[in-house]
Design a protein around this motif. Structure first.
Motif, mmCIF file in Angstrom:
data_model
loop_
_atom_site.group_PDB
_atom_site.id
_atom_site.type_symbol
_atom_site.label_atom_id
_atom_site.label_comp_id
_atom_site.label_asym_id
_atom_site.label_seq_id
_atom_site.Cartn_x
_atom_site.Cartn_y
_atom_site.Cartn_z
ATOM 1 N N PHE A 92 0.839 -1.204 0.000
ATOM 2 C CA PHE A 92 0.000 0.000 0.000
ATOM 3 C C PHE A 92 0.875 1.256 0.000
ATOM 4 O O PHE A 92 0.657 2.170 -0.798
ATOM 5 C CB PHE A 92 -0.941 0.021 1.209
ATOM 6 C CG PHE A 92 -1.646 1.329 1.374
ATOM 7 C CD1 PHE A 92 -2.697 1.679 0.538
ATOM 8 C CD2 PHE A 92 -1.233 2.240 2.345
ATOM 9 C CE1 PHE A 92 -3.336 2.911 0.674
ATOM 10 C CE2 PHE A 92 -1.869 3.464 2.485
ATOM 11 C CZ PHE A 92 -2.917 3.802 1.644
ATOM 12 N N MET A 109 -7.797 2.312 0.749
ATOM 13 C CA MET A 109 -7.822 3.752 1.018
ATOM 14 C C MET A 109 -8.714 4.090 2.225
ATOM 15 O O MET A 109 -8.667 5.203 2.741
ATOM 16 C CB MET A 109 -8.312 4.520 -0.219
ATOM 17 C CG MET A 109 -7.366 4.431 -1.411
ATOM 18 S SD MET A 109 -5.686 4.998 -1.085
ATOM 19 C CE MET A 109 -5.971 6.727 -0.751
ATOM 20 N N TYR A 134 0.323 3.918 -2.877
ATOM 21 C CA TYR A 134 -0.839 4.689 -2.423
ATOM 22 C C TYR A 134 -1.252 5.775 -3.409
ATOM 23 O O TYR A 134 -2.452 6.017 -3.599
ATOM 24 C CB TYR A 134 -0.608 5.279 -1.025
ATOM 25 C CG TYR A 134 0.396 6.394 -0.981
ATOM 26 C CD1 TYR A 134 -0.009 7.727 -1.104
ATOM 27 C CD2 TYR A 134 1.755 6.122 -0.842
ATOM 28 C CE1 TYR A 134 0.922 8.754 -1.078
ATOM 29 C CE2 TYR A 134 2.672 7.132 -0.817
ATOM 30 C CZ TYR A 134 2.267 8.450 -0.940
ATOM 31 O OH TYR A 134 3.181 9.460 -0.916
#
Length: 182
Positions: free
Chosen positions: A29, A127, A33
């Motif tokens: 992640f 997210m 991101y």
């Protein structure tokens, strides 16, 4: 129907196969991101109906458009985190996606559809704040008609129907009946 377990693993049926996918790690992640946020923003910016209707079908294409090599590397990671459950005479084999495709067990276009759905789910799920993830999964499941399950991969495989048919111990009717002449 797609199933999501309590650890947010996805089980996606594809014909007689199932694809089991585990979520990306925190490290993956953090490395991706901006890409994930870009894909989510691009899909969400067109409205909720677009996101819910088209999002799962186009998410991997949006991801590839939003990047070059990084998107390809991210998709490779999603593939690595996915296992194809293939029915055999002796139960269920677990194959990596590439091997399932190469051996003809999984069609490439089927994988591409599943991959896009995984990208979509991953963008929204990763997210979200940790405290919001369960609610997000319930909302996504409700919108798409997915189900939640408490089963991990081993338990999921054990829950699948046995592929070995029990032997019929009774002889066919024709062998046990006699003919009566009138």
């Amino acid at each position: 129907m797609v199933h999501i377990d309590t650890r947010f693993n996805l089980v996606v049926p594809v014909g007689s196969l199932s694809i089991y996918h585990t979520p990306i790690s925190r490290e993956v992640f953090e490395a991706n991101y901006l890409l994930l946020a870009s894909v989510k923003s691009s899909i969400a910016s067109k409205g909720i109906h677009y996101a819910m209707d088209s999002g799962p079908r186009i998410a991997s294409l949006v991801l590839r458009d939003a990047s070059d090599d990084k998107g390809q590397a991210f998709c490779s990671e999603l593939k690595r985190l996915s296992t194809v459950l293939v029915p055999t005479e002796n139960g269920w084999d677990k194959l990596p996606v590439d091997l399932a495709i190469k051996s003809g067990k999984l069609d490439l276009s089927d994988w591409q559809e599943v991959e896009s759905m995984i990208v979509f789910f991953t963008c929204y799920f990763s997210m979200a704040r940790k405290a919001e993830r369960e609610e997000l999964v319930r909302a996504i499941s409700s919108l798409f008609g997915w189900s939640t399950t408490p089963l991990n991969l081993s338990e999921w495989i054990d829950s699948l129907p046995s592929l070995i048919q029990p032997q019929n111990t009774q002889p066919p009717l024709s062998e046990t009946s006699s003919t009566i002449a009138i």
